[in-house]
Design a protein around this motif. Structure first.
Motif, PDB file in Angstrom:
ATOM      1  N   LYS A   1       0.956  -1.181  -0.034  1.00 19.61           N
ATOM      2  CA  LYS A   1       0.225  -0.022  -0.019  1.00 19.61           C
ATOM      3  C   LYS A   1       0.942   1.190   0.104  1.00 19.61           C
ATOM      4  N   ARG A   2       2.085   1.192   0.905  1.00 11.09           N
ATOM      5  CA  ARG A   2       2.881   2.577   0.907  1.00 11.09           C
ATOM      6  C   ARG A   2       3.492   2.625  -0.494  1.00 11.09           C
ATOM      7  N   TYR A   3       3.859   1.476  -0.950  1.00  7.87           N
ATOM      8  CA  TYR A   3       4.604   1.602  -2.243  1.00  7.87           C
ATOM      9  C   TYR A   3       3.609   2.200  -3.395  1.00  7.87           C
ATOM     10  N   GLU A   4       2.612   1.909  -3.407  1.00 11.08           N
ATOM     11  CA  GLU A   4       1.516   2.391  -4.439  1.00 11.08           C
ATOM     12  C   GLU A   4       1.376   3.821  -4.036  1.00 11.08           C
ATOM     13  N   GLU A   5       1.338   4.172  -2.814  1.00  9.04           N
ATOM     14  CA  GLU A   5       1.341   5.695  -2.307  1.00  9.04           C
ATOM     15  C   GLU A   5       2.452   6.533  -2.586  1.00  9.04           C
ATOM     16  N   ASN A   6       3.433   5.871  -2.904  1.00 13.45           N
ATOM     17  CA  ASN A   6       4.927   6.481  -3.122  1.00 13.45           C
ATOM     18  C   ASN A   6       5.307   7.028  -1.776  1.00 13.45           C
ATOM     19  N   THR A   7       4.971   6.141  -0.608  1.00 11.83           N
ATOM     20  CA  THR A   7       5.383   6.697   0.611  1.00 11.83           C
ATOM     21  C   THR A   7       6.447   5.889   1.261  1.00 11.83           C
ATOM     22  N   CYS A   8       6.908   4.661   0.348  1.00 16.92           N
ATOM     23  CA  CYS A   8       7.961   3.931   1.028  1.00 16.92           C
ATOM     24  C   CYS A   8       9.205   4.552   1.105  1.00 16.92           C
ATOM     25  N   THR A   9       9.841   3.948   2.363  1.00 16.68           N
ATOM     26  CA  THR A   9      11.304   4.594   2.612  1.00 16.68           C
ATOM     27  C   THR A   9      12.419   3.686   1.517  1.00 16.68           C
ATOM     28  N   LYS A  10      13.354   4.192   1.369  1.00 22.89           N
ATOM     29  CA  LYS A  10      14.240   3.408   0.307  1.00 22.89           C
ATOM     30  C   LYS A  10      14.503   1.918   0.878  1.00 22.89           C
ATOM     31  N   ALA A  11      14.807   1.906   2.235  1.00 22.45           N
ATOM     32  CA  ALA A  11      14.960   0.450   2.928  1.00 22.45           C
ATOM     33  C   ALA A  11      13.866  -0.418   2.765  1.00 22.45           C
ATOM     34  N   GLU A  12      12.257   0.254   2.866  1.00 24.20           N
ATOM     35  CA  GLU A  12      11.288  -0.692   2.609  1.00 24.20           C
ATOM     36  C   GLU A  12      11.200  -1.126   1.295  1.00 24.20           C
ATOM     37  N   LYS A  13      11.569  -0.176   0.268  1.00 25.44           N
ATOM     38  CA  LYS A  13      11.539  -0.628  -1.477  1.00 25.44           C
ATOM     39  C   LYS A  13      12.264  -1.753  -1.268  1.00 25.44           C
ATOM     40  N   LYS A  14      13.693  -1.801  -0.676  1.00 25.87           N
ATOM     41  CA  LYS A  14      14.491  -2.951  -1.207  1.00 25.87           C
ATOM     42  C   LYS A  14      13.911  -4.256  -0.293  1.00 25.87           C
ATOM     43  N   LEU A  15      13.449  -3.988   0.786  1.00 24.94           N
ATOM     44  CA  LEU A  15      12.933  -5.243   1.520  1.00 24.94           C
ATOM     45  C   LEU A  15      11.717  -5.763   0.792  1.00 24.94           C
ATOM     46  N   LEU A  16      10.879  -4.988   0.295  1.00 23.81           N
ATOM     47  CA  LEU A  16       9.756  -5.364  -0.812  1.00 23.81           C
ATOM     48  C   LEU A  16      10.159  -6.284  -1.903  1.00 23.81           C
ATOM     49  N   LEU A  17      11.207  -5.592  -2.703  1.00 23.98           N
ATOM     50  CA  LEU A  17      12.014  -6.462  -3.570  1.00 23.98           C
ATOM     51  C   LEU A  17      12.463  -7.819  -3.364  1.00 23.98           C
ATOM     52  N   GLN A  18      13.236  -7.597  -2.195  1.00 24.08           N
ATOM     53  CA  GLN A  18      14.005  -8.731  -1.884  1.00 24.08           C
ATOM     54  C   GLN A  18      12.864  -9.902  -1.508  1.00 24.08           C
ATOM     55  N   TRP A  19      11.659  -9.543  -0.928  1.00 26.24           N
ATOM     56  CA  TRP A  19      10.629 -10.395  -0.654  1.00 26.24           C
ATOM     57  C   TRP A  19      10.153 -11.016  -1.994  1.00 26.24           C
ATOM     58  N   LEU A  20       9.803 -10.121  -3.084  1.00 21.18           N
ATOM     59  CA  LEU A  20       9.447 -10.584  -4.161  1.00 21.18           C
ATOM     60  C   LEU A  20      10.290 -11.694  -4.898  1.00 21.18           C
ATOM     61  N   ALA A  21      11.694 -11.399  -4.782  1.00 18.32           N
ATOM     62  CA  ALA A  21      12.495 -12.370  -5.191  1.00 18.32           C
ATOM     63  C   ALA A  21      12.655 -13.809  -4.591  1.00 18.32           C
ATOM     64  N   GLU A  22      12.270 -13.594  -3.178  1.00 19.21           N
ATOM     65  CA  GLU A  22      12.465 -15.003  -2.616  1.00 19.21           C
ATOM     66  C   GLU A  22      11.041 -15.745  -2.903  1.00 19.21           C
ATOM     67  N   GLN A  23      10.000 -14.787  -2.953  1.00 19.70           N
ATOM     68  CA  GLN A  23       8.727 -15.555  -3.423  1.00 19.70           C
ATOM     69  C   GLN A  23       8.717 -16.231  -5.047  1.00 19.70           C
ATOM     70  N   ALA A  24       9.472 -15.539  -5.745  1.00 15.79           N
ATOM     71  CA  ALA A  24       9.938 -16.229  -7.183  1.00 15.79           C
ATOM     72  C   ALA A  24      10.739 -17.343  -7.131  1.00 15.79           C
ATOM     73  N   GLU A  25      11.421 -17.606  -6.203  1.00 15.48           N
ATOM     74  CA  GLU A  25      12.374 -18.605  -5.982  1.00 15.48           C
ATOM     75  C   GLU A  25      11.463 -19.891  -5.726  1.00 15.48           C
ATOM     76  N   CYS A  26      10.289 -19.772  -5.061  1.00 13.51           N
ATOM     77  CA  CYS A  26       9.565 -20.948  -4.567  1.00 13.51           C
ATOM     78  C   CYS A  26       9.464 -21.715  -5.761  1.00 13.51           C
ATOM     79  N   ASP A  27       9.271 -23.144  -5.754  1.00 11.25           N
ATOM     80  CA  ASP A  27       8.700 -23.880  -6.832  1.00 11.25           C
ATOM     81  C   ASP A  27       7.278 -23.805  -7.200  1.00 11.25           C
TER      82      ASP A  27
END
Length: 381
Positions: free
Chosen positions: A11-37
């Motif tokens: 939600k914060r990402y869509e509102e463009n209120t994410c901090t730099k650290a939060e954006k990186k955390l979100l992208l890391q989570w997406l990468a981990e999800q993509a690694e799941c079978d």
């Protein structure tokens, strides 16, 4: 992350209120999800939110007017992020590639990535292979208990006595990480240390005296327990880093010809002979072997800490520098042929991937040719 945390970040990402650290955390989570079978969604709401975020990000990135005002050639990291987004969308809607397609990179020549591995040498000279040892009590000598936790972490428990070696000095332990290994431990004072491949840390079984001093060769990330009365000091090759309670990364490999200290939180003083430099969060000290000067840079600590999160992050590095990291993590030898111009490149890669896939990426970016034979990589230009 918990479902509510993911949804809040989206939600914060869509509102463009994410901090730099939060954006990186979100992208890391997406990468981990993509690694799941198989995609793992905690709810349909989460799945829908991820889908919308990816679509909106691609739309903003590719079709806003400012895109056309940028350079025609993307910076490597930006290109890698776009590739990650396209891959994530394909994974989200079409599922993983077939086994044959996905495993085309994992040839019979592929070398496995590193894993948790370490050798602990006690003050009496005895050794323990930590990756082979069972969980639980490893040693109980001179009032110092060493335990291996269920997550593999090494933890010390010390009583009031002061363990001494045969010469009457405070007993010291050494933890050595082989090439192709990594390890995490908690020091006797409660400080946490993550050690990268090819690293060695020497530390006392109990911290006594005016300082808490350890000696590092290689790379480590420290989260130091606060104790202003007893400063924490890291001796890293020809540098000395003094802290009172902070988070920082030190890279001090002999083959890099320099020591890099990157501060994440708190404050440190980096010293070399008569030169002293004070760092604040987001700054990095670079000390080259050939002189006593220390350079201070403003940096994004993410790049220095990427290895602790399971990533290689290369930005504007030459192939030889990149191959030093690869050699340590995959435990391979590197041989160079030709006298080509090794241009600087960049990119982000999972350290859990096989070596052959990484070499394929580097070959496409650098123009160099890589041949993997057993445990040797031949680099030709």
């Amino acid at each position: 992350m918990k479902q509510e945390d993911v949804l809040a970040l989206l939600k914060r990402y869509e509102e463009n209120t994410c901090t730099k650290a939060e954006k990186k955390l979100l992208l890391q989570w997406l990468a981990e999800q993509a690694e799941c079978d198989e995609p793992v969604w905690q709810s349909e709401e989460e799945r829908t939110a991820v889908r919308e975020m990816l679509y909106h990000r691609l739309d903003r990135t590719l079709f806003t007017p400012k895109w056309y005002r940028r350079k025609a050639v993307l910076r490597p990291v930006a290109a890698a992020c776009l590739l990650c987004l396209f891959s994530a969308l394909a994974w989200l809607y079409a599922g993983r590639q077939s086994t044959d397609q996905y495993e085309k990179f994992y040839t019979s020549e592929a070398v496995d990535p590193g894993s948790s591995a370490a050798l602990l040498t006690l003050a009496d000279g005895s050794t323990i292979r930590l990756d082979e040892a069972d969980n639980g009590l490893l040693s109980n000598k001179n009032g110092v208990m060493i335990k291996k936790m269920d997550n593999g972490e090494l933890v010390y428990e010390v009583d009031e006595s002061i363990p001494l070696d045969k010469d009457g000095n405070v007993a010291k332990n050494t933890i050595s990480i082989p090439r192709g290994g990594k390890y995490q431990l908690t020091l006797p004072d409660g400080s946490k240390v993550w050690l990268n491949s090819g690293s060695t840390l020497v530390y006392p079984a109990v911290f006594v005296g005016k300082t808490r001093t350890v000696t590092l060769t290689g790379e480590a990330y420290f989260e130091v327990a606060h104790n202003r009365a007893q400063p924490f000091i890291v001796q890293a090759l020809d540098n000395e880093i003094e802290v009172t309670g902070t988070h920082f990364n030190i890279s001090a490999y002999h083959d890099q010809q320099q020591v890099k200290t990157t501060l994440v939180e708190g404050g440190v003083i980096v010293s070399k002979n008569k030169t002293r430099l004070v760092l604040t969060p987001g700054q990095q000290a670079i000390s080259n072997f050939e002189n006593d000067e220390i350079e201070k840079l403003n940096v994004d600590p993410f790049y220095a800490l990427a290895w602790t999160k399971g990533y290689f992050v290369f930005e504007d590095l030459d192939i030889k520098t990149i191959m030093n990291d690869i050699a340590r993590w995959y435990n391979v030898d590197i041989e160079y042929k030709g006298k080509g111009n090794y241009k600087k490149i960049g990119g982000t890669y999972l350290r859990s991937k096989g070596l052959q896939e990484l070499l394929n990426h580097l070959e496409a970016l650098s123009g160099a040719h890589f041949q993997l034979t057993e445990r040797r990589v031949i680099v030709s230009m």
